[in-house]
Write a protein that holds these residues in place. Structure first.
Motif, PDB file in Angstrom:
ATOM      1  N   THR A  92      50.420  46.055  27.925  1.00 57.20           N
ATOM      2  CA  THR A  92      51.210  47.123  28.518  1.00 57.20           C
ATOM      3  C   THR A  92      52.281  46.522  29.406  1.00 57.20           C
ATOM      4  OG1 THR A  92      51.150  49.091  29.915  1.00 57.20           O
ATOM      5  CG2 THR A  92      49.570  47.364  30.425  1.00 57.20           C
ATOM      6  N   PHE A  93      53.378  47.261  29.567  1.00 62.38           N
ATOM      7  CA  PHE A  93      54.482  46.810  30.415  1.00 62.38           C
ATOM      8  C   PHE A  93      54.123  46.859  31.888  1.00 62.38           C
ATOM      9  CE2 PHE A  93      54.757  51.367  29.970  1.00 62.38           C
ATOM     10  CZ  PHE A  93      54.988  51.793  31.264  1.00 62.38           C
ATOM     11  N   SER A  94      53.104  47.638  32.255  1.00 64.57           N
ATOM     12  CA  SER A  94      52.774  47.877  33.660  1.00 64.57           C
ATOM     13  C   SER A  94      51.740  46.865  34.163  1.00 64.57           C
ATOM     14  CB  SER A  94      52.215  49.289  33.839  1.00 64.57           C
ATOM     15  OG  SER A  94      51.794  49.498  35.175  1.00 64.57           O
ATOM     16  N   ALA A  95      51.926  46.435  35.398  1.00 65.31           N
ATOM     17  CA  ALA A  95      50.950  45.572  36.060  1.00 65.31           C
ATOM     18  C   ALA A  95      50.394  46.261  37.296  1.00 65.31           C
ATOM     19  CB  ALA A  95      51.576  44.226  36.418  1.00 65.31           C
ATOM     20  N   ALA A  96      50.441  47.595  37.316  1.00 67.24           N
ATOM     21  CA  ALA A  96      49.940  48.348  38.463  1.00 67.24           C
ATOM     22  C   ALA A  96      48.440  48.131  38.624  1.00 67.24           C
ATOM     23  CB  ALA A  96      50.246  49.834  38.286  1.00 67.24           C
ATOM     24  N   SER A  97      47.962  48.271  39.856  1.00 67.61           N
ATOM     25  CA  SER A  97      46.552  48.033  40.148  1.00 67.61           C
ATOM     26  C   SER A  97      45.649  48.938  39.333  1.00 67.61           C
ATOM     27  CB  SER A  97      46.286  48.236  41.643  1.00 67.61           C
ATOM     28  OG  SER A  97      47.004  47.295  42.410  1.00 67.61           O
ATOM     29  N   VAL A  98      46.058  50.202  39.150  1.00 71.88           N
ATOM     30  CA  VAL A  98      45.224  51.137  38.403  1.00 71.88           C
ATOM     31  C   VAL A  98      45.038  50.678  36.959  1.00 71.88           C
ATOM     32  CG1 VAL A  98      47.174  52.621  37.714  1.00 71.88           C
ATOM     33  CG2 VAL A  98      44.878  53.586  37.860  1.00 71.88           C
ATOM     34  N   VAL A  99      46.039  49.999  36.419  1.00 69.77           N
ATOM     35  CA  VAL A  99      45.958  49.507  35.046  1.00 69.77           C
ATOM     36  C   VAL A  99      44.976  48.343  34.964  1.00 69.77           C
ATOM     37  CG1 VAL A  99      47.260  48.498  33.138  1.00 69.77           C
ATOM     38  CG2 VAL A  99      48.300  50.279  34.554  1.00 69.77           C
ATOM     39  N   LYS A 100      45.086  47.409  35.879  1.00 72.76           N
ATOM     40  CA  LYS A 100      44.182  46.254  35.877  1.00 72.76           C
ATOM     41  C   LYS A 100      42.739  46.679  36.099  1.00 72.76           C
ATOM     42  CE  LYS A 100      47.060  44.259  38.819  1.00 72.76           C
ATOM     43  NZ  LYS A 100      47.684  43.290  39.753  1.00 72.76           N
ATOM     44  N   ARG A 101      42.529  47.608  37.025  1.00 79.00           N
ATOM     45  CA  ARG A 101      41.170  48.096  37.261  1.00 79.00           C
ATOM     46  C   ARG A 101      40.617  48.808  36.033  1.00 79.00           C
ATOM     47  NH1 ARG A 101      43.322  49.904  42.260  1.00 79.00           N
ATOM     48  NH2 ARG A 101      43.342  52.038  41.420  1.00 79.00           N
ATOM     49  N   GLY A 102      41.472  49.585  35.401  1.00 79.01           N
ATOM     50  CA  GLY A 102      41.030  50.329  34.224  1.00 79.01           C
ATOM     51  C   GLY A 102      40.598  49.420  33.090  1.00 79.01           C
ATOM     52  N   PHE A 103      41.372  48.383  32.815  1.00 77.99           N
ATOM     53  CA  PHE A 103      40.998  47.444  31.760  1.00 77.99           C
ATOM     54  C   PHE A 103      39.694  46.736  32.087  1.00 77.99           C
ATOM     55  CE2 PHE A 103      45.513  47.227  30.069  1.00 77.99           C
ATOM     56  CZ  PHE A 103      45.168  47.709  28.817  1.00 77.99           C
ATOM     57  N   LYS A 104      39.537  46.324  33.329  1.00 76.94           N
ATOM     58  CA  LYS A 104      38.308  45.627  33.710  1.00 76.94           C
ATOM     59  C   LYS A 104      37.094  46.542  33.552  1.00 76.94           C
ATOM     60  CE  LYS A 104      40.601  42.409  36.898  1.00 76.94           C
ATOM     61  NZ  LYS A 104      40.797  42.015  38.317  1.00 76.94           N
ATOM     62  N   SER A 105      37.250  47.803  33.911  1.00 74.56           N
ATOM     63  CA  SER A 105      36.126  48.733  33.760  1.00 74.56           C
ATOM     64  C   SER A 105      35.782  48.967  32.302  1.00 74.56           C
ATOM     65  CB  SER A 105      36.454  50.068  34.432  1.00 74.56           C
ATOM     66  OG  SER A 105      37.457  50.774  33.702  1.00 74.56           O
ATOM     67  N   ALA A 106      36.749  48.758  31.419  1.00 75.30           N
ATOM     68  CA  ALA A 106      36.526  48.947  29.983  1.00 75.30           C
ATOM     69  C   ALA A 106      36.030  47.675  29.311  1.00 75.30           C
ATOM     70  CB  ALA A 106      37.812  49.423  29.309  1.00 75.30           C
ATOM     71  N   GLY A 107      35.747  46.629  30.105  1.00 76.27           N
ATOM     72  CA  GLY A 107      35.189  45.407  29.545  1.00 76.27           C
ATOM     73  C   GLY A 107      36.212  44.412  29.064  1.00 76.27           C
ATOM     74  N   PHE A 108      37.452  44.502  29.549  1.00 72.48           N
ATOM     75  CA  PHE A 108      38.510  43.579  29.159  1.00 72.48           C
ATOM     76  C   PHE A 108      38.728  42.524  30.239  1.00 72.48           C
ATOM     77  CE2 PHE A 108      39.349  47.146  26.449  1.00 72.48           C
ATOM     78  CZ  PHE A 108      40.014  46.662  25.341  1.00 72.48           C
ATOM     79  N   THR A 109      39.101  41.336  29.812  1.00 69.49           N
ATOM     80  CA  THR A 109      39.588  40.306  30.720  1.00 69.49           C
ATOM     81  C   THR A 109      41.097  40.457  30.841  1.00 69.49           C
ATOM     82  OG1 THR A 109      37.827  38.767  30.127  1.00 69.49           O
ATOM     83  CG2 THR A 109      39.800  37.830  31.128  1.00 69.49           C
ATOM     84  N   VAL A 110      41.593  40.558  32.061  1.00 66.48           N
ATOM     85  CA  VAL A 110      43.009  40.862  32.305  1.00 66.48           C
ATOM     86  C   VAL A 110      43.789  39.585  32.596  1.00 66.48           C
ATOM     87  CG1 VAL A 110      44.612  42.053  33.853  1.00 66.48           C
ATOM     88  CG2 VAL A 110      42.496  43.178  33.121  1.00 66.48           C
ATOM     89  N   THR A 111      44.967  39.477  31.993  1.00 69.76           N
ATOM     90  CA  THR A 111      45.875  38.359  32.245  1.00 69.76           C
ATOM     91  C   THR A 111      47.233  38.908  32.666  1.00 69.76           C
ATOM     92  OG1 THR A 111      44.755  37.018  30.566  1.00 69.76           O
ATOM     93  CG2 THR A 111      46.951  36.295  31.268  1.00 69.76           C
ATOM     94  N   ILE A 112      47.784  38.361  33.731  1.00 69.23           N
ATOM     95  CA  ILE A 112      49.116  38.750  34.190  1.00 69.23           C
ATOM     96  C   ILE A 112      50.141  37.836  33.527  1.00 69.23           C
ATOM     97  CG2 ILE A 112      50.599  39.139  36.189  1.00 69.23           C
ATOM     98  CD1 ILE A 112      48.119  40.921  36.048  1.00 69.23           C
TER      99      ILE A 112
END
Length: 690
Positions: free
Chosen positions: A217-237
């Motif tokens: 996604t184009f967005s790096a907002a905190s809500v996006v990172k938290r959402g991916f982590k809650s869905a079992g994803f590893t997040v990379t900036i």
């Protein structure tokens, strides 16, 4: 009809540079620098799609690559993905793109928005040619060249994606949800559209994701990172596109505990879908070579299955053997299951038959169809349909008598609903065209007396003393109309054969002026081969297929109901003027909906769900019992041309465990278990109906 206050066509504003902005969210649809370059950078490269597409050519285990997107917008991400798909060797692999859009662009705005990218023009032309009119909430499936399909969901992002989920029993051990390989999160920015980035949405994303799913996604907002982590994803900036500082990519790290989607009744957990674990052996038996059988065989063949079709007589020899059939469906302003299904089936069928009409000019004509109003009350109801559907002139129009006369080429005393993209087809040629595929083998004059599963294969057995096998495969689909119920596994289905007789009238100098198909209580097709098809009777309980003059007379009365001038065009014919006809059985069900899906083990269902007879809300905790690998597609009544293309695709997606072209509630309404479950709840006995 399917609309809710929070869905509706997008309204755009255009800035001085010709960039589209959403009037609702006050945000641009894509980068002001280069929207296509942004799509490639953020979504294609962010999900490593060039490498993953290339790897498919040597992967025999994954037949379909599925991308899901939040925010279809202008369709630019879809077109960019399709363009990339074309650049890589893909063999027989397919690309399935799922996208949800709460406020779809109008066809005019879609075309204008995509104009800046002439390199996409060949793909844009295909998209705009099939782009559906807005009819409120719902799912539309579009098919394109290069083995590419698009499932476009009009709805709020989370609700729309949830409509793809099926209730599951955690103890069943086999997941039956469609699996997404890559996610594009491309809604308007979280600061302008918070609902698009909700916790509920990320929970749905988790339910639809597998162990190797990626996202970008184009967005790096905190809500996006938290959402991916809650869905079992590893997040990379990652560095963002052009002047945007950051963006997010994500990869599935694990499968978190997810809750099965809520259902209105505990008994809905019995509406399971896939009953056959896909393997490398993609072989299928299809019983019946009429419209249902031929379409099912073709849909399976195009998805990689090797299909053997067994037909009792010859293809299209039963109810699919009429020389002319009309494509139409009765719509209603009411938001009920049957009219909702009719609407989606009709829109799908209109797109489906485009290539047939184009390539088989003698097999039918997209001449338009007029559904005439019999009286003022019916005329008022028809106008309500158009209003409820937001006046979609490309789909259906309300016309008065003068307009109807102009459109049809004959004088009509009443108006009605005009369907510009409908018409007539020759079902015999249509069946032949559907069966003409290298993955399909047809065996005629093969009567299947019994289906029996032996060592993981379904065998079709004859009724002879030796009961020999005339075909076997990993799965079997029963699609032989009212004869489907003669097989023991399907005997409990309440299938009703209804005899219908059509009449043929010789064309006259006046009748050949008829340009559109006409229908009211009966129907009249434009002239073809010097004759018109006129029909059809409904003879419930009559088993004799011999032609009779009483039914010809009934059809002539239908002709009179179409109007004095229509009858006069044939010189007010009598039964003696009928040049021929044909009688066959339609196969219908008590709720007038077809039966599509896996075949339950009905005796086991009765035992497992006995508690529903005492409490309709009883929780059924055991996995449902089905005949593994056995499916059915029948019960289309007199709407086969409209219903069958969508039903064949639905069944194929169920078998392949892919995203269905209908939302879960509509698909459940067609499920073969529905009658038995209703009978249990109502305290009736589920027995053979034959």
């Amino acid at each position: 009809m399917n609309d809710t206050p929070d869905t509706g066509p997008a309204t755009l504003r255009w800035d001085d540079d010709g960039q589209p902005l959403s009037s609702i969210y006050g945000d641009f649809y894509f980068s002001r620098y280069d929207g296509l370059a942004e799509s490639r950078y953020v979504f294609l490269d962010g999900n490593d799609l060039p490498k993953r597409f290339n790897a498919l050519s040597s992967d025999n285990t994954q037949r379909t690559f599925t991308i899901a997107e939040t925010g279809f917008g202008s369709g630019l991400n879809f077109l960019a993905s399709w363009q990339l798909w074309r650049e890589h060797p893909r063999g027989n692999h397919r690309l399935h793109f799922i996208s949800v859009e709460q406020h779809p662009l109008t066809p005019h705005d879609l075309t204008r928005t995509l104009t800046p990218w002439p390199e996409l023009a060949p793909l844009t032309e295909q998209l705009t040619a099939q782009y559906p009119v807005f009819i409120g909430r719902g799912i539309q499936r579009l098919h394109f060249s290069d083995n590419v399909s698009l499932t476009l969901i009009t709805d709020d992002a989370n609700r729309g994606l949830q409509s793809l989920l099926w209730p599951e029993l955690s103890s069943a051990g086999v997941t039956r949800q469609p699996r997404v390989d890559a996610w594009f999160l491309d809604g308007f920015s979280p600061s302008k559209n918070q609902a698009m980035w909700s916790e509920e949405l990320f929970s749905t994303i988790a339910s639809l994701s597998g162990p190797n799913t990626t996202a970008a996604t184009f967005s790096a907002a905190s809500v996006v990172k938290r959402g991916f982590k809650s869905a079992g994803f590893t997040v990379t900036i990652e560095p963002g596109y052009r002047k945007k500082r950051e963006m997010v990519t994500a990869a599935r790290a694990s499968r978190p505990e997810t809750v099965a989607p809520a259902c209105e009744r505990a008994s809905e957990l019995y509406y399971q879908q896939a009953t056959h674990r896909a393997s490398n052996e993609l072989t299928a038996l299809v019983i019946g070579a009429g419209l249902a059988g031929s379409h099912t065989a073709r849909a399976l063949a195009e998805s990689g299955w090797h299909v053997t079709v067994l037909e009792q007589h010859t293809p299209a020899s039963g109810g699919s053997g009429n020389p002319q059939g009309l494509l139409y469906a009765r719509l209603s302003h009411r938001r009920e299951t049957l009219p909702r299904f009719n609407l989606h089936a009709l829109m799908y069928a209109q797109r489906h038959y485009q290539s047939f009409w184009r390539n088989q000019p003698n097999g039918g004509e997209q001449c338009g169809l007029l559904q005439l109003a019999n009286n003022d009350k019916q005329a008022a109801a028809q106008r309500q349909v158009v209003t409820a559907l937001h006046h979609p002139s490309a789909l259906v129009q309300s016309v008065d008598a003068a307009e109807a006369s102009h459109l049809s080429g004959v004088t009509l005393a009443q108006g009605g609903l005009y369907f510009p993209d409908c018409g007539w087809l020759d079902p015999r040629q249509l069946c032949a065209e559907r069966l003409d595929h290298p993955n399909i083998k047809v065996h005629s004059n093969q009567y299947v007396h019994e289906l029996k599963q032996i060592e993981g294969h379904w065998h079709a057995l004859t009724g002879t003393a030796n009961s020999s096998s005339i075909g076997h495969a990993a799965i079997a689909v029963v699609a032989c109309a009212e004869r489907s119920g003669q097989l023991s596994q399907l005997a409990p289905l309440p299938l009703k054969p209804i005899r219908g007789q059509i009449s043929s009238l010789c064309a006259t100098a006046k009748s050949v002026k008829l340009k559109t198909a006409l229908c009211a209580k009966g129907y009249l097709a434009p002239a073809h081969g010097g004759e018109h098809s006129l029909g059809a009777t409904f003879n419930l309980g009559e088993n004799n297929l011999a032609l009779n003059p009483q039914d010809h007379q009934c059809n002539l009365e239908h002709l009179n109901e179409l109007g004095e001038h229509v009858s006069a065009a044939f010189n007010h014919p009598t039964v003696n003027a009928v040049t021929g006809g044909r009688a066959a059985f339609r196969c219908t069900t008590p709720d007038y909906l077809p039966v599509v899906g896996p075949v339950p083990d009905y005796p086991a269902l009765k035992r497992e769900c006995a508690a529903l007879g005492r409490n309709a809300k009883a929780v059924i905790e055991t996995p449902a019992s089905y005949h593994s690998g056995l499916y059915v597609n029948c019960g289309h009544g007199s709407r086969g041309l409209a219903y069958i293309p969508l039903c064949a695709q639905l069944l194929t997606d169920i078998i392949n465990r892919e995203c269905a072209p209908l939302d879960a509630p509509l698909a459940q309404a067609l499920h073969p278990a529905r009658f038995a479950l209703r009978d249990l709840i109502r305290g009736r006995q589920t027995e053979s109906h034959h």
